[in-house]
Structure formats: structure tokens, C-alpha cells
Design a protein around this motif. Structure first.
Motif, PDB file in Angstrom:
ATOM      1  N   LYS A   1      16.654   5.443  -0.714  1.00 40.35           N
ATOM      2  CA  LYS A   1      16.693   3.984  -0.525  1.00 40.35           C
ATOM      3  C   LYS A   1      17.399   3.606   0.768  1.00 40.35           C
ATOM      4  O   LYS A   1      16.948   2.727   1.509  1.00 40.35           O
ATOM      5  CB  LYS A   1      17.374   3.323  -1.720  1.00 40.35           C
ATOM      6  CG  LYS A   1      16.520   3.273  -2.973  1.00 40.35           C
ATOM      7  CD  LYS A   1      17.182   2.409  -4.049  1.00 40.35           C
ATOM      8  CE  LYS A   1      16.278   2.251  -5.263  1.00 40.35           C
ATOM      9  NZ  LYS A   1      16.896   1.377  -6.303  1.00 40.35           N
TER      10      LYS A   1
ATOM     11  N   GLU B   1      13.218  -4.405  -0.408  1.00 37.87           N
ATOM     12  CA  GLU B   1      13.592  -3.779  -1.675  1.00 37.87           C
ATOM     13  C   GLU B   1      12.412  -3.694  -2.636  1.00 37.87           C
ATOM     14  O   GLU B   1      12.221  -2.684  -3.327  1.00 37.87           O
ATOM     15  CB  GLU B   1      14.743  -4.550  -2.316  1.00 37.87           C
ATOM     16  CG  GLU B   1      15.338  -3.852  -3.525  1.00 37.87           C
ATOM     17  CD  GLU B   1      16.578  -4.563  -4.059  1.00 37.87           C
ATOM     18  OE1 GLU B   1      16.940  -4.297  -5.219  1.00 37.87           O
ATOM     19  OE2 GLU B   1      17.173  -5.356  -3.312  1.00 37.87           O
ATOM     20  N   GLU B   2      11.593  -4.734  -2.651  1.00 37.46           N
ATOM     21  CA  GLU B   2      10.427  -4.753  -3.539  1.00 37.46           C
ATOM     22  C   GLU B   2       9.428  -3.668  -3.143  1.00 37.46           C
ATOM     23  O   GLU B   2       8.860  -2.977  -3.996  1.00 37.46           O
ATOM     24  CB  GLU B   2       9.757  -6.131  -3.488  1.00 37.46           C
ATOM     25  CG  GLU B   2       8.608  -6.289  -4.454  1.00 37.46           C
ATOM     26  CD  GLU B   2       8.002  -7.686  -4.391  1.00 37.46           C
ATOM     27  OE1 GLU B   2       6.827  -7.827  -4.785  1.00 37.46           O
ATOM     28  OE2 GLU B   2       8.698  -8.612  -3.943  1.00 37.46           O
TER      29      GLU B   2
ATOM     30  N   GLU C   1      10.775  -0.253  -4.247  1.00 42.53           N
ATOM     31  CA  GLU C   1      10.642  -0.079  -5.696  1.00 42.53           C
ATOM     32  C   GLU C   1       9.200   0.258  -6.067  1.00 42.53           C
ATOM     33  O   GLU C   1       8.951   1.089  -6.958  1.00 42.53           O
ATOM     34  CB  GLU C   1      11.105  -1.339  -6.433  1.00 42.53           C
ATOM     35  CG  GLU C   1      12.602  -1.570  -6.407  1.00 42.53           C
ATOM     36  CD  GLU C   1      13.390  -0.441  -7.059  1.00 42.53           C
ATOM     37  OE1 GLU C   1      12.876   0.183  -8.011  1.00 42.53           O
ATOM     38  OE2 GLU C   1      14.515  -0.171  -6.597  1.00 42.53           O
ATOM     39  N   LYS C   2       8.252  -0.349  -5.391  1.00 44.37           N
ATOM     40  CA  LYS C   2       6.846  -0.070  -5.671  1.00 44.37           C
ATOM     41  C   LYS C   2       6.508   1.387  -5.318  1.00 44.37           C
ATOM     42  O   LYS C   2       5.802   2.076  -6.058  1.00 44.37           O
ATOM     43  CB  LYS C   2       5.952  -1.031  -4.891  1.00 44.37           C
ATOM     44  CG  LYS C   2       4.469  -0.915  -5.264  1.00 44.37           C
ATOM     45  CD  LYS C   2       3.634  -1.970  -4.568  1.00 44.37           C
ATOM     46  CE  LYS C   2       2.163  -1.829  -4.986  1.00 44.37           C
ATOM     47  NZ  LYS C   2       1.287  -2.809  -4.299  1.00 44.37           N
TER      48      LYS C   2
ATOM     49  N   LEU D   1       8.563   3.828  -5.299  1.00 50.01           N
ATOM     50  CA  LEU D   1       9.213   4.661  -6.303  1.00 50.01           C
ATOM     51  C   LEU D   1       8.379   4.725  -7.580  1.00 50.01           C
ATOM     52  O   LEU D   1       8.194   5.780  -8.176  1.00 50.01           O
ATOM     53  CB  LEU D   1      10.613   4.122  -6.620  1.00 50.01           C
ATOM     54  CG  LEU D   1      11.688   4.360  -5.547  1.00 50.01           C
ATOM     55  CD1 LEU D   1      12.925   3.501  -5.817  1.00 50.01           C
ATOM     56  CD2 LEU D   1      12.090   5.841  -5.508  1.00 50.01           C
ATOM     57  N   GLU D   2       7.836   3.591  -7.987  1.00 52.01           N
ATOM     58  CA  GLU D   2       6.991   3.531  -9.182  1.00 52.01           C
ATOM     59  C   GLU D   2       5.727   4.365  -9.002  1.00 52.01           C
ATOM     60  O   GLU D   2       5.254   5.031  -9.932  1.00 52.01           O
ATOM     61  CB  GLU D   2       6.620   2.083  -9.490  1.00 52.01           C
ATOM     62  CG  GLU D   2       7.770   1.235 -10.006  1.00 52.01           C
ATOM     63  CD  GLU D   2       7.396  -0.227 -10.139  1.00 52.01           C
ATOM     64  OE1 GLU D   2       6.171  -0.543 -10.030  1.00 52.01           O
ATOM     65  OE2 GLU D   2       8.296  -1.063 -10.348  1.00 52.01           O
TER      66      GLU D   2
END
Length: 394
Positions: free
Chosen positions: A369, A380-381, A384-385, A387-388
Motif C-alpha cells: 500500500k 485508496e479505492e 483496494e480494488k 487487492l480484491e
């Protein structure tokens, strides 16, 4: 100020040769971002021994780095890496030649993104030649490169070096190549491709052995603990261990003979040529004498006369040795999961821009990160995507 402060390195390497190279760059101040596949560097699992589930092997060559996990087989992962290349100085890899190109990350692609980028490639046999596609391993390079054939005792099977000298040496050559490329870039403004290999390293280190062969046409043979051109310059057994003595010239030979109370020997073999030609007889005679005292006794006697010598130390003796400790070659650092760990020190001492061990080896994805936030345009969004989608991992 450190020598490589401000230099950003994207580290795609694994195992030993590449990680040793990038650890050295980190010690000298470079920001090294270790980009690992989802499963991590293979050596994270190499053990025992482990230190609180952390592989001792991995810990030994990955200090000072940040760990970022990217799946480069995914298109988004590849594009993410290329966006980082735009803001980097050096990329280091030690895949088999052609692997980067198959991933769509050839030198030409990297250069198109950043004309100043330096790509350093470490491989078994180099990027060219009929062996280029063969897998490269340290023990194989030692054999093909001549080291194994001259290591061991006369008349006995060849022996490899006690640690991975081809891997580590090639990592060192890669550091030198990168530094040369950085200096050249200051002059011409362009990056370049640095190509180093385990086999080339072994060949380059043959030096006087190759010279002897070129001059005589005779294959060098293993000498055990001895030197092919100088006698006595070798390992001897004492009454309680082993030690090395290096009688490098005829003046030292005179002193040596006084130390063993045999000045007649000096007259019998006055020159190094005489001693080399009568190696077997002389060495056997000396061994009988030198076996009569302890290692410490002989070292004290020879050092008092200025004759280079020293004991053969085990690792428990090395890391309690006063000179090793005085040179800060044993360092303790704090690891996020393993606690306090010990590591070897920095071998190059610079007076104005000294090296520094800044952090422990990272856990897998520890800085994902942080690096993506600081080095890309992702918010940040977005992170996170990714990472998903398992394009990246922390």
C-alpha cells in the motif's frame, strides 16, 4: 548523505545473486522496492533454520528493502509495473533470458517508458551465446567455470566452494555494472542494459590460474590448501587445529626458517623456484614440524616476525573475533515478526557517504500500500480494488 541516495530500484530478483546485488544497493542508500509474485521469493520457504517462521536464508540477503506483491502475469499487474518504471532509475532481474520479454517487459518496452532506465540482468550464461537458455545455478557455474576442477585435495574428487561464490560474485558484478551505467547516464542522459552471468564471473576470477594455463598449456590441478605458484603459502595442521601461513617472498622465507629453528632449510631451498620444484618433499617436512605446536603458538611466533598467518576459524569463533566486531561486521536489527536478528555488516567503508543498514528484511507485501500510494497515481479505492482482484497483495 549516502552514495546512492535518490536512486530508485525496482527489484524483480529472487534466490541469491539478484537479492545480494539489490541488498548492496540498499546498503548504499538506494530505495529498493522488492517486487514479489503472490507466493513470494522462493527462499522465504527455504529452511530450516527459521527465525520465528522467517527463513534464515531470506533474512540474510534482503535487508533494507520494501516488499510489494504484484502478479505480473495479469495485464493490470504488468501495466502497474510499467507505470512504476516511469519513476525508477534501475530494474534488476535474474530470470532466465527471454522471460521478461515473454511477460511483455523487455528492455525495449522499459526503455520506451523511460529512456533513462537501467536494466540489470543476471543469468547463468548471459543474454547471448548457445548456452543462454540453459538454467543457471551456482554449483553448475562453478563446475563449468573451472573453480571445481582446482578445488579439493590432489588425487581426490573435485569439490565446490563452501558457499555460493558464483551467485554472490555475479551479484557484485551487477552492482559494479549498475554503478557504471549510472555514471554513464550522468554524461549522456541515457540508460542501458547491464548483462552479467555466473559463468562470466567464474571465468573472470581465474586470473593467474588462466595465466598459468595460457603460458604453459597445462591444466591447473587442485592444490588442497596450497598455492600453485608460491611455497609455503597454504594450510597446515597444528596439534589442535589448522592455520594458514603465507611466505610470499624469499625474505619472509628466511624469517620463517628462523621461526622453526631450521636455517639449514633456508640454504637448501633459497628461492621460491626451488621451493615450488620441491613442493612435496618440503611441505611434508614442514608439516611434521608444524604439528608439534598449537595453532595459537605458531600464529604468535610467526606474527612476532611479521610473517602473514592466521587460524582457520569456525563461525562461532568468527562472530566473536575482535577484528570482525571492530569492523562492525556483525549487526543486530529489529524485524517486525522475528524480533532482533543478526546480520553481516557492510564490507565497503566510505568516509563521506557511508553505507547504512536502514531496515530489516520485509515481510511479504509489507509495503504494498505504501509503495502504490507514493509511486503511482492510484487512490485508496483503486488500491483496494487491485487487492480484491489479487493483482497485488499485502
Amino acid at each position: 548523505m549516502q552514495a546512492l541516495q535518490g536512486i530508485r530500484v525496482l527489484d524483480l530478483t529472487r534466490i541469491l545473486s539478484g537479492p545480494y546485488c539489490t541488498m548492496t544497493l540498499a546498503d548504499m542508500g538506494a530505495e529498493v522496492i522488492k517486487i514479489e509474485p503472490p507466493g513470494g521469493d522462493d527462499t522465504r520457504k527455504w529452511g530450516p533454520p527459521f527465525v520465528h517462521d522467517e527463513s534464515a536464508y531470506f533474512l540474510s540477503v534482503n535487508r533494507g528493502k520494501k516488499s510489494l506483491v504484484i502478479n505480473l502475469k495479469e495485464e493490470k499487474g504488468k501495466q502497474l509495473f510499467l507505470s512504476m518504471v516511469e519513476n525508477a532509475d534501475v530494474v534488476v532481474e535474474n530470470f532466465r533470458p527471454g522471460t521478461l520479454a515473454r511477460l511483455g517487459l523487455s528492455y525495449e518496452v522499459l526503455k520506451a517508458k523511460n529512456s533513462q532506465i537501467i536494466l540489470a540482468s543476471i543469468s547463468g550464461y548471459g543474454q547471448t551465446g548457445p548456452y543462454a537458455q540453459k538454467p543457471g545455478y551456482d554449483v553448475i557455474a562453478q563446475g563449468i567455470g573451472g573453480l571445481t576442477s582446482v578445488t579439493g585435495e590432489p588425487g581426490k574428487p573435485p569439490v565446490k566452494a563452501g558457499f555460493s561464490i558464483a551467485d554472490i560474485g555475479t551479484g557484485m558484478w551487477a552492482v559494479i555494472g549498475i554503478q557504471c551505467a549510472l555514471l554513464a547516464r550522468e554524461k549522456c542522459g541515457e540508460g542501458q542494459w547491464v548483462d552479467t552471468s555466473l559463468l562470466d564471473t567464474m571465468i573472470s576470477w581465474q586470473t593467474y590460474l588462466a595465466g598459468n594455463y595460457f603460458a604453459s598449456g597445462e591444466n591447473p590441478m587442485p592444490q588442497g590448501g596450497a598455492h600453485p605458484n608460491i611455497v609455503p603459502y597454504q594450510l597446515f595442521e597444528s596439534s589442535d587445529g589448522y592455520f594458514n601461513v603465507a611466505v610470499g617472498n624469499d625474505q619472509l622465507w628466511k624469517r620463517f626458517c628462523r621461526c622453526i629453528n631450521d636455517e639449514q632449510l633456508e640454504q637448501q631451498y633459497p628461492s621460491n623456484k626451488d621451493r615450488v620444484e620441491n613442493r612435496t618433499i618440503l611441505v611434508n617436512y614442514l608439516q611434521e614440524i608444524l604439528y608439534k605446536k598449537t595453532t595459537k603458538e605458531w600464529v604468535d611466533i610467526f606474527e612476532a616476525e611479521g610473517i602473514p598467518c592466521g587460524p582457520v576459524l569456525n563461525f562461532d569463533e568468527i562472530y566473536s573475533n575482535e577484528q570482525v566486531l571492530a569492523r562492525e561486521q556483525l549487526v543486530e536489527i529489529e524485524h517486525p515478526t522475528a524480533g532482533k536478528i543478526k546480520t553481516t555488516g557492510i564490507p565497503v567503508k566510505l568516509t563521506e557517504t557511508p553505507g547504512k543498514i536502514t531496515s530489516a528484511p520485509p515481510t511479504l507485501g509489507q509495503h504494498t500500500k505504501e509503495v502504490l500510494t507514493n509511486l503511482t497515481n492510484l487512490n485508496e479505492e483503486d488500491i483496494e480494488k487491485l487487492l480484491e482482484e489479487e493483482v497485488v497483495k499485502n
